[in-house]
Design an enzyme around this catalytic site. Structure first.
Site, PDB file in Angstrom:
ATOM      1  N   LYS A  53       0.830  -1.113   0.014  1.00  0.00           N
ATOM      2  CA  LYS A  53      -0.018  -0.070   0.114  1.00  0.00           C
ATOM      3  C   LYS A  53       1.003   1.047  -0.106  1.00  0.00           C
ATOM      4  O   LYS A  53       0.655   2.105  -0.704  1.00  0.00           O
ATOM      5  CB  LYS A  53      -0.958   0.057   1.298  1.00  0.00           C
ATOM      6  CG  LYS A  53      -2.220  -0.930   1.076  1.00  0.00           C
ATOM      7  CD  LYS A  53      -2.807  -1.233   2.457  1.00  0.00           C
ATOM      8  CE  LYS A  53      -3.914  -2.394   2.236  1.00  0.00           C
ATOM      9  NZ  LYS A  53      -4.526  -2.663   3.459  1.00  0.00           N
ATOM     10  N   GLN A  97      -4.568  -1.245   9.614  1.00  0.00           N
ATOM     11  CA  GLN A  97      -4.776  -2.639   8.966  1.00  0.00           C
ATOM     12  C   GLN A  97      -5.175  -3.549   9.974  1.00  0.00           C
ATOM     13  O   GLN A  97      -4.802  -3.425  11.191  1.00  0.00           O
ATOM     14  CB  GLN A  97      -3.134  -2.717   8.710  1.00  0.00           C
ATOM     15  CG  GLN A  97      -2.924  -4.319   7.789  1.00  0.00           C
ATOM     16  CD  GLN A  97      -3.697  -4.503   6.502  1.00  0.00           C
ATOM     17  OE1 GLN A  97      -3.830  -3.360   5.869  1.00  0.00           O
ATOM     18  NE2 GLN A  97      -3.908  -5.561   6.211  1.00  0.00           N
ATOM     19  N   ASP A 120     -11.341   2.591   3.770  1.00  0.00           N
ATOM     20  CA  ASP A 120     -11.758   1.196   3.821  1.00  0.00           C
ATOM     21  C   ASP A 120     -13.395   1.086   3.839  1.00  0.00           C
ATOM     22  O   ASP A 120     -13.870  -0.048   3.330  1.00  0.00           O
ATOM     23  CB  ASP A 120     -11.224   0.654   5.249  1.00  0.00           C
ATOM     24  CG  ASP A 120      -9.876  -0.303   4.967  1.00  0.00           C
ATOM     25  OD1 ASP A 120      -9.769  -0.970   3.883  1.00  0.00           O
ATOM     26  OD2 ASP A 120      -9.015   0.041   5.982  1.00  0.00           O
TER      27      ASP A 120
HETATM   28  N1  GUN Z   1      -7.047  -6.845   6.474  1.00  0.00           N
HETATM   29  C1  GUN Z   1      -7.442  -7.491   5.408  1.00  0.00           C
HETATM   30  N2  GUN Z   1      -7.967  -6.893   4.581  1.00  0.00           N
HETATM   31  C2  GUN Z   1      -7.955  -5.642   4.927  1.00  0.00           C
HETATM   32  C3  GUN Z   1      -8.709  -4.396   4.349  1.00  0.00           C
HETATM   33  O1  GUN Z   1      -9.193  -4.254   3.303  1.00  0.00           O
HETATM   34  N3  GUN Z   1      -8.431  -3.076   5.083  1.00  0.00           N
HETATM   35  C4  GUN Z   1      -7.659  -3.313   6.288  1.00  0.00           C
HETATM   36  N4  GUN Z   1      -7.563  -2.292   6.944  1.00  0.00           N
HETATM   37  N5  GUN Z   1      -7.081  -4.339   6.765  1.00  0.00           N
HETATM   38  C5  GUN Z   1      -7.359  -5.330   6.134  1.00  0.00           C
END
Ligand code: GUN
Length: 283
Positions: A53, A97, A120
């Site tokens: 990311k 995350q 998100d």
């Molecule tokens: N952990 C696994 N998938 C995701 C996601 O799409 N966003 C976040 N913040 N954590 C994750």
């Protein structure tokens, strides 16, 4: 001939579009999309996702801030950081995350993020907006799936979409997004009786269960569209999806591979969300 839906290629195109718009924004208004990425602890899979990311932010010319926090950070300290980021004008997106260590209340933390910076789309206000059919931010993986279907000009309206999986991140929001596109939607899950009765009816079958090669050829309808959200690592190290790809693909009209299908779309849509929130908060 079956269409193999190339998520990697579409993802590249989307990132190129975002990069071009980011440059335009900066040249014209000196505004840069800003994303803060927070990770707590040392979960190896999470670290890989977060790294990707951050690298993608950089490649697009975004402003990004990285917070690698100790496993034992208190809830108060994390909430203080989020509060600062909520108030920081150069930050338009905040991503925490998941999963978080057990001592942190995930729900409380996600709800503390300013919903306008919630890239998100996990905040209850964003969930509610999706529920009422007027979303402003969409959750990244379902957003990526809809985008793949649209870019391959796969008709959704009037089709029977069957989703396997009812998670808050994929299955539930995707069902609402497909409804908005005028599909007829069925949601199946681990307790569904006679699963193949439903999967055989699907014009569009989306699997998000996390069981390697679990959907076999006799479970799918001829000429259907198959979207595989599963990412499963076999003991041999090979990555496979929920679909028995080699045996299913010839039966379908179009299918996503694993890797290289839905996976690459998730990060692209996160970047798209950050560009969207940047514009919304800046103008
Ligand atoms: N952990 C696994 N998938 C995701 C996601 O799409 N966003 C976040 N913040 N954590 C994750």
């Amino acid at each position: 001939m079956t269409i193999i839906i190339d998520g990697k290629e579409i993802s590249k195109k989307i990132l190129a579009e975002i990069k071009a718009e980011t440059k335009l924004l900066y040249d014209k208004y000196e505004v840069k999309p800003g994303l803060a990425v927070i990770i707590v602890g040392e979960d190896p899979a999470s670290k890989i996702y977060v790294k990707k990311k951050r690298q993608t932010c950089e490649s697009l010319g975004f402003y990004s801030e990285s917070y690698d926090l100790d496993e034992n950070i208190s809830e108060k300290e994390l909430l203080n950081l989020i509060s600062d980021l909520n108030n920081e004008p150069s930050i338009h997106g905040i991503l925490v995350q998941l999963p978080l260590p057990k001592h942190l209340n995930e729900k409380k933390i996600l709800e503390f993020i300013d919903y306008e910076k919630d890239v998100d789309a996990f905040h209850p206000i964003n969930q509610a907006n999706l529920f009422s059919g007027e979303p402003s931010i969409l959750p990244c993986t379902p957003f990526g799936i809809i985008e793949l279907l649209k870019r391959y000009e796969i008709k959704i309206e009037g089709k029977h979409a069957v989703i396997i999986g009812r998670s808050n991140i994929v299955g539930k929001p995707l069902s609402l997004m497909l409804l908005k596109e005028n599909a007829t939607v069925t949601i199946c899950h681990s307790k569904t009786n006679n699963l193949s009765y439903f999967t055989k009816q699907a014009d569009i079958l989306i699997s998000a269960v996390g069981k390697p090669e679990f959907i076999k050829a006799d479970m799918v309808k001829e000429n259907s569209v198959i979207i595989d959200v599963g990412i499963n690592r076999l003991d041999t190290g090979k990555l496979v999806g929920d679909i028995d790809f080699e045996n299913v693909k010839d039966k379908t009209y179009a299918i996503t591979p694993v890797p290289g299908g839905v996976g690459p779309m998730t990060i692209s849509m996160l970047m798209k969300n950050t560009l969207i929130t940047c514009k919304k908060l800046s103008f």
